[in-house]
Design a protein around this motif. Structure first.
Motif, short mmCIF file in Angstrom:
data_model
loop_
_atom_site.label_atom_id
_atom_site.label_comp_id
_atom_site.label_asym_id
_atom_site.label_seq_id
_atom_site.Cartn_x
_atom_site.Cartn_y
_atom_site.Cartn_z
N LEU A 130 0.83 -1.19 0.00
CA LEU A 130 0.00 0.00 0.00
C LEU A 130 0.88 1.25 0.00
CD1 LEU A 130 -2.71 1.50 0.23
CD2 LEU A 130 -2.57 1.19 2.71
N PRO A 131 0.92 1.99 -1.11
CA PRO A 131 1.67 3.24 -1.14
C PRO A 131 0.83 4.38 -0.57
CG PRO A 131 0.77 2.80 -3.32
CD PRO A 131 0.35 1.65 -2.43
N THR A 132 1.41 5.17 0.31
CA THR A 132 0.70 6.33 0.86
C THR A 132 1.60 7.55 0.74
OG1 THR A 132 1.48 6.14 3.15
CG2 THR A 132 -0.44 4.81 2.53
N ASP A 153 1.12 14.08 -11.48
CA ASP A 153 0.89 13.40 -12.76
C ASP A 153 1.76 12.15 -12.88
OD1 ASP A 153 -0.95 15.31 -13.47
OD2 ASP A 153 0.44 16.47 -14.71
N PHE A 154 2.98 12.27 -12.43
CA PHE A 154 3.90 11.13 -12.42
C PHE A 154 3.34 9.98 -11.60
CE2 PHE A 154 7.08 9.32 -9.41
CZ PHE A 154 7.67 8.39 -10.27
N LEU A 155 2.81 10.31 -10.42
CA LEU A 155 2.27 9.27 -9.54
C LEU A 155 0.99 8.66 -10.11
CD1 LEU A 155 2.88 10.92 -6.04
CD2 LEU A 155 4.03 8.92 -6.99
N ASP A 156 0.17 9.48 -10.71
CA ASP A 156 -1.07 8.95 -11.30
C ASP A 156 -0.77 7.91 -12.38
OD1 ASP A 156 -2.73 10.42 -9.69
OD2 ASP A 156 -3.12 11.99 -11.16
N LEU A 157 0.20 8.20 -13.21
CA LEU A 157 0.57 7.26 -14.27
C LEU A 157 1.16 5.98 -13.68
CD1 LEU A 157 2.16 9.71 -16.88
CD2 LEU A 157 0.03 8.42 -17.13
N LEU A 158 1.97 6.14 -12.65
CA LEU A 158 2.60 5.00 -12.00
C LEU A 158 1.55 4.09 -11.37
CD1 LEU A 158 5.52 3.98 -11.49
CD2 LEU A 158 5.43 5.16 -9.29
N HIS A 159 0.60 4.68 -10.66
CA HIS A 159 -0.45 3.89 -10.01
C HIS A 159 -1.34 3.19 -11.04
CE1 HIS A 159 0.05 7.07 -6.65
NE2 HIS A 159 0.83 6.03 -6.42
N GLN A 160 -1.65 3.92 -12.10
CA GLN A 160 -2.50 3.35 -13.13
C GLN A 160 -1.82 2.17 -13.83
OE1 GLN A 160 -3.63 6.17 -16.17
NE2 GLN A 160 -5.22 4.84 -17.00
N GLU A 161 -0.54 2.33 -14.11
CA GLU A 161 0.21 1.27 -14.79
C GLU A 161 0.32 0.02 -13.93
OE1 GLU A 161 4.79 0.40 -16.32
OE2 GLU A 161 4.17 2.44 -15.81
N LYS A 162 0.52 0.21 -12.61
CA LYS A 162 0.74 -0.93 -11.72
C LYS A 162 -0.51 -1.34 -10.94
CE LYS A 162 5.04 -1.52 -12.73
NZ LYS A 162 5.47 -2.77 -13.41
N LYS A 163 -1.63 -0.71 -11.28
CA LYS A 163 -2.90 -1.04 -10.64
C LYS A 163 -2.81 -0.93 -9.11
CE LYS A 163 -4.65 -4.03 -14.36
NZ LYS A 163 -3.63 -3.63 -15.34
N LEU A 164 -2.30 0.19 -8.66
CA LEU A 164 -2.16 0.46 -7.23
C LEU A 164 -3.26 1.39 -6.75
CD1 LEU A 164 1.70 0.97 -7.14
CD2 LEU A 164 0.46 -0.87 -6.00
N TYR A 167 12.21 5.45 -6.75
CA TYR A 167 10.85 5.04 -6.41
C TYR A 167 10.22 4.26 -7.57
CZ TYR A 167 6.16 5.26 -4.40
OH TYR A 167 4.93 4.93 -3.88
N SER A 168 10.44 4.70 -8.78
CA SER A 168 9.94 3.99 -9.96
C SER A 168 10.50 2.56 -9.99
CB SER A 168 10.31 4.73 -11.23
OG SER A 168 9.64 5.96 -11.32
N LYS A 169 11.77 2.46 -9.68
CA LYS A 169 12.43 1.15 -9.67
C LYS A 169 11.84 0.26 -8.59
CE LYS A 169 17.06 -0.92 -9.59
NZ LYS A 169 18.53 -0.64 -9.47
N PHE A 170 11.60 0.83 -7.42
CA PHE A 170 11.02 0.04 -6.33
C PHE A 170 9.60 -0.43 -6.68
CE2 PHE A 170 8.22 0.14 -2.57
CZ PHE A 170 8.67 -1.03 -1.98
N ILE A 171 8.78 0.46 -7.23
CA ILE A 171 7.41 0.10 -7.59
C ILE A 171 7.40 -1.03 -8.60
CG2 ILE A 171 5.29 0.90 -8.68
CD1 ILE A 171 5.61 1.89 -5.84
N ALA A 172 8.30 -0.96 -9.57
CA ALA A 172 8.39 -2.03 -10.58
C ALA A 172 8.80 -3.35 -9.94
CB ALA A 172 9.39 -1.64 -11.65
N GLN A 173 9.56 -3.26 -8.85
CA GLN A 173 10.06 -4.44 -8.14
C GLN A 173 8.98 -5.04 -7.23
OE1 GLN A 173 13.99 -4.07 -6.06
NE2 GLN A 173 12.77 -4.30 -4.20
N VAL A 174 8.27 -4.21 -6.49
CA VAL A 174 7.29 -4.69 -5.51
C VAL A 174 5.96 -5.04 -6.16
CG1 VAL A 174 6.29 -2.47 -4.86
CG2 VAL A 174 6.44 -4.30 -3.15
N GLN A 175 5.69 -4.41 -7.32
CA GLN A 175 4.43 -4.64 -8.01
C GLN A 175 4.72 -4.92 -9.49
OE1 GLN A 175 1.75 -4.38 -6.07
NE2 GLN A 175 -0.03 -4.25 -7.37
N PRO A 176 5.32 -6.08 -9.79
CA PRO A 176 5.76 -6.38 -11.15
C PRO A 176 4.58 -6.49 -12.13
CG PRO A 176 6.15 -8.26 -9.69
CD PRO A 176 5.61 -7.17 -8.85
#
Length: 427
Positions: free
Chosen positions: A169-171, A216-227, A418-427
């Motif tokens: 859960l990212p907050t 905007d960066f975070l919105d795209l990241l969450h959308q891509e990784k379904k977070l 952070y982008s790298k971590f998200i890709a790692q924790v939510q592949p």
């Protein structure tokens, strides 16, 4: 159904049994009738000093769960299955009182005792048994429960524990939504006089994005990784040394809160000043609810400043049902030694509250300001917490601030990390 015998079924014992067996997915029942316990032909657990029964799990009780009031406890640690434990016992099935030890940590018993404060007036992490015994960096209670489940299954093969699933859960704490935008004419003029900047002028004229605007960066990241993140907004109407947020009434700030509430869960970030006056919490909650159009029930304390039981009592009174402050604002780790949500137990009133606590284990500000880590070192620590949470199938909650993920040179490399971590924790 596991039948548990105890001489006294206290509120404390009922609370911790509910938590532990819910985590295990095992049905249970507490009884104070010894004859019924002895006649039970199913799975049994004896929570008493002496055991004259066979084919049952026996745990000798430490006095904590049968006491009234709050007093200093002996929490001397010892090795248990390669990790630490305390409230040691001898001659029983486990070797320590898992119920009392888990209750001590989850209730934050030690925070009710006389203790030293840190520079911000908070409970100093150096007081804690988790820090002193070296287990702050693992969700020890989850590991204990995992071992306990194995012991139950070994004696009673018919007992099947549930398999929890790891989740992330990212907050985000929005303390200062923008570096330059929406700060008002006087604040920006003062800033330009002190530090003349063509960059600031471009941002104010709309020709360049604000350095703290990572949305905007975070919105795209969450959308891509379904977070499904949670954003906590600081909406203090007044300003002081610690509450330096953009005015909640500024047009851009108001729209930012409104926009996020349409896309994500939004929570209150009660200000530093709110700790002393419940009316301030009520006012800030109303501001956020008016801006978003939603009833706000989530919160996390600004600077992770809270005092037990006062802060949680106030949050409950104003209608907060879920709080995300259970962690330290001075070091990363598991403050309550657990990677699962749990209901707050009010020790002063000896009752289970309706406030559910969701512990976090990592905050960017701790890494950067307190632990003096760079982005690469922070990623190593994040990976550690990811691994231990996965090992117990727990919930990993992280805190990041928008300024760390924007374009401010102070935090160069953190956005990429952070982008790298998200890709790692939510592949």
């Amino acid at each position: 159904m596991l039948l548990i015998y105890t001489e006294n079924s206290t509120t404390r014992l009922q609370y911790i049994c509910r938590f532990i067996f819910s985590e295990l997915g095992i049905g249970y029942s507490l009884t104070t009738h010894l004859d019924s316990f002895k006649q039970h032909d199913g799975e049994r657990l004896l929570y008493a000093e002496n055991c004259d029964s066979e084919n049952c799990i026996h745990i000798k009780p430490y006095a904590l769960l049968f006491e009234d009031g709050i007093r200093k406890q002996d929490v001397s640690g010892f090795d248990f299955n390669g990790r630490k434990a305390f409230f040691k016992t001898e001659g029983d099935s486990l070797g320590f009182d898992i119920f009392a030890a888990s209750f001590y940590l989850l209730s934050r018993y030690e925070e009710y005792l006389p203790h030293e404060k840190d520079e911000y007036g908070r409970y100093a992490h150096t007081n804690s048994v988790a820090f002193k015994e070296g287990f702050l960096n693992i969700p020890l209670v989850n590991f204990w429960i995992k071992d306990f489940g194995s012991a139950l299954n070994k004696l009673f093969p018919s007992v099947v524990t549930k398999e929890n699933t790891f989740s992330f859960l990212p907050t985000y704490d929005i303390d200062i939504a923008f570096l330059h935008k929406e700060k008002g004419l006087l604040r920006n003029i003062g800033g330009l006089i002190k530090h003349p900047s063509l960059n600031r002028i471009k941002i104010l004229l709309g020709g360049k994005a604000d350095e703290y605007a990572a949305y905007d960066f975070l919105d795209l990241l969450h959308q891509e990784k379904k977070l499904s993140p949670i954003y906590f907004f600081l909406v203090s109407a007044g300003k002081n040394k610690y509450d330096k947020n953009i005015s909640p009434y500024a047009h851009g700030m108001w729209q930012l809160m409104k926009r996020h509430a349409k896309l994500h869960r939004v929570g209150l970030h009660p200000s530093w000043g709110s700790n002393e006056d419940i009316k301030i919490i009520q006012q800030e909650k109303k501001i956020l609810e008016t801006a978003t159009g939603y009833n706000i029930t989530d919160s996390r304390q600004h600077y992770i400043k809270f005092t037990l039981p006062k802060t949680f009592e106030q949050l409950t009174e104003v209608g907060i049902t879920d709080d995300y402050s259970m962690g330290y604002g001075s070091i990363n780790g598991f403050r309550a030694s657990v990677a699962s949500s749990f209901f707050w137990y009010n020790l002063t009133e000896e009752k289970v509250s309706t406030l559910q606590l969701h512990p976090f284990c990592f905050m960017d500000a701790n890494s950067f300001y307190e632990q003096k880590q760079n982005a690469e070192e922070a990623l190593e620590e994040l990976t550690h917490y990811e691994n231990v949470c996965k090992e117990v199938n727990g919930v990993m909650i992280t805190i990041f601030h928008n300024q760390f993920l924007g374009k401010d040179k102070t935090f160069a490399g953190w956005k990429e990390m952070y982008s790298k971590f998200i890709a790692q924790v939510q592949p």
